[in-house]
Design an enzyme around this catalytic site. Structure first.
Site, short mmCIF file in Angstrom:
data_model
loop_
_atom_site.label_atom_id
_atom_site.label_comp_id
_atom_site.label_asym_id
_atom_site.label_seq_id
_atom_site.Cartn_x
_atom_site.Cartn_y
_atom_site.Cartn_z
N LYS A 1 0.85 -1.19 0.00
CA LYS A 1 0.00 0.00 0.00
C LYS A 1 0.89 1.23 0.00
CE LYS A 1 -3.56 2.44 2.53
NZ LYS A 1 -4.61 2.35 3.53
N LYS B 1 1.21 9.98 5.10
CA LYS B 1 1.36 8.73 5.84
C LYS B 1 2.67 8.03 5.48
CE LYS B 1 -3.66 8.20 6.36
NZ LYS B 1 -4.82 7.26 6.34
N LYS C 1 -2.07 -1.63 -3.87
CA LYS C 1 -2.96 -0.47 -3.83
C LYS C 1 -2.16 0.81 -3.89
CE LYS C 1 -5.93 1.76 -0.51
NZ LYS C 1 -6.45 1.79 0.81
N TYR D 1 -14.83 0.69 -7.26
CA TYR D 1 -16.10 1.41 -7.11
C TYR D 1 -16.97 1.26 -8.35
CZ TYR D 1 -13.53 3.21 -3.17
OH TYR D 1 -12.81 3.28 -2.01
C1 PBG Z 1 -6.92 3.65 5.22
C2 PBG Z 1 -7.52 3.33 3.91
C3 PBG Z 1 -7.42 4.17 2.80
C4 PBG Z 1 -8.10 3.56 1.76
C5 PBG Z 1 -8.64 2.35 2.24
N1 PBG Z 1 -8.24 2.22 3.58
C6 PBG Z 1 -6.83 5.51 2.60
C7 PBG Z 1 -5.70 6.03 3.33
O1 PBG Z 1 -4.69 5.36 3.54
O2 PBG Z 1 -5.83 7.18 3.74
C8 PBG Z 1 -8.21 4.18 0.40
C9 PBG Z 1 -9.16 3.64 -0.54
C10 PBG Z 1 -9.47 4.52 -1.69
O3 PBG Z 1 -8.84 5.57 -1.93
O4 PBG Z 1 -10.40 4.15 -2.42
N2 PBG Z 1 -6.81 2.70 6.16
#
Ligand code: PBG
Length: 344
Positions: free
Chosen positions: A208, A234, A265, A330
């Site tokens: 991620k 983050k 992701k 989505y």
């Molecule tokens: C955070 C989380 C995020 C998403 C899913 N879980 C965003 C982030 O790290 O701020 C993002 C999903 C998306 O953008 O569709 N735990």
């Protein structure tokens, strides 16, 4: 080899790629990758106290739903052939605190909703995020160190273990740690097993990235507002977008710790990571086409600059081609409507 005479009008070309592109039927026969409804997971935003769906401004067609409507939506999705949902809470600012305490409330929004979905549509695969960001007043995925300077790894993992058990006890099928703390997959596996929840699987958000593409999601769950106006960085826990080798190392650690499925992701800008991880691991591979990827396509389509359906389908196909088995998107519902027969 057979040769014909080249003339100004005819190249001497024994190999002609266009022979197999000649008709739609031939193209269908030699088609390499398909997106089927079995591959798609629909993310859903839920919020307490809503009467009607509340549209998310930056995500056309996507709304926050009340728990009741979310259960109905699951029924609809399942009948349409979308058999997995990932639930995300939009939590009232009043229940947020620096520790994200609401994340371990067994009667909280998500655990209650999981029970309701499982009662109404038992076969639906329910996936729950394990991370604190919907519940912390600062919007980070974990608890902060005393000086507030950084997210504390081990103290956060201690809460994530409890959160995973609460979600597992509520009946969720897969817990999905999306926090990127070190050691959380192993700790969650142990906590689930100790709680008699050995059949709950772990979908690890393994690779991620610290991405700008999460903006609309943060609107949707309200984690942006919680943290103020700027885009929350983050970078001390999510991966550096420049680092492919580090991403693979991180994902393989999750596999060693007991992850059942691995995720990359975002998806579209990270197809190289998907393709490398496909070779590095034999686990099922999941890609998250995130909110910003969805918003880009929707926005360009609204401007009349891209054709929505073709761009949507091509974006999903590319993710499959790169090596994903499953895609969180989505677009899942509208893809199911557009391809009611089940295949593209
Ligand atoms: C955070 C989380 C995020 C998403 C899913 N879980 C965003 C982030 O790290 O701020 C993002 C999903 C998306 O953008 O569709 N735990």
């Amino acid at each position: 080899m057979h040769r014909t005479m080249a003339t100004p009008d005819r190249l001497n070309l024994p190999k002609r790629m266009r022979r197999l592109r000649r008709t739609p039927v031939i193209r269908g026969l030699v088609n390499e990758v398909r997106v089927s409804l079995d591959d798609l997971i629909m993310p859903m935003f839920v919020k307490d106290g809503l009467l009607d769906p509340e549209p998310v401004g930056s995500m056309p067609g996507i709304s926050r739903l009340s728990p009741d409507l979310a259960v109905q939506e699951c029924q609809t999705l399942f009948e349409m052939g979308i058999k997995a949902v990932a639930l995300f809470p939009c939590t009232e600012p009043s229940v947020k605190d620096p520790q994200g305490s609401e994340s371990v409330n067994p009667d909280g929004l998500i655990p209650s909703l999981v029970r309701a979905i499982k009662a109404a549509v038992p076969a639906m695969v329910v996936i729950c995020d394990v991370a604190l960001d919907p519940y912390t007043s600062h919007g980070h995925d974990g608890v902060l160190s005393k000086d507030g300077g950084d997210v504390e790894n081990d103290a956060t993992v201690a809460i994530l273990r409890q959160m995973a058990v609460v979600l597992g006890q509520a009946g969720c099928d897969w817990v999905a740690p999306s926090d990127m703390m070190d050691g959380r997959v192993g700790a969650i596996r142990e906590a689930l097993d100790d709680a008699g929840l050995a059949s709950v699987a772990i979908l690890a958000y393994s690779a991620k990235f610290n991405s700008a593409y999460y903006g609309p999601f943060r609107d949707a769950i309200g984690s942006k507002r919680a943290a103020g106006t700027g885009y929350l960085d983050k970078g001390t826990y999510q991966l550096n977008p420049a680092n492919a080798r580090e991403a693979i190392r991180d994902a393989l650690l999750d596999e060693t710790e007991g992850a059942d499925l691995l995720m990359v992701k975002p998806a579209g800008a990270y197809l190289d990571i998907l393709s490398r991880l496909r070779r590095a691991s034999e686990l099922p591979l999941v890609a998250y086409q995130v909110s910003g990827e969805f918003a880009q396509i929707q926005a360009a389509a609204q401007m009349g600059w891209l054709e929505l359906e073709r761009t949507r389908d091509e974006s999903l196909l590319a993710i499959k081609r790169a090596g994903a088995d499953l895609i969180l998107t989505y677009f899942a519902k509208e893809y199911a409507i557009a391809h009611a027969a089940g295949e593209s």
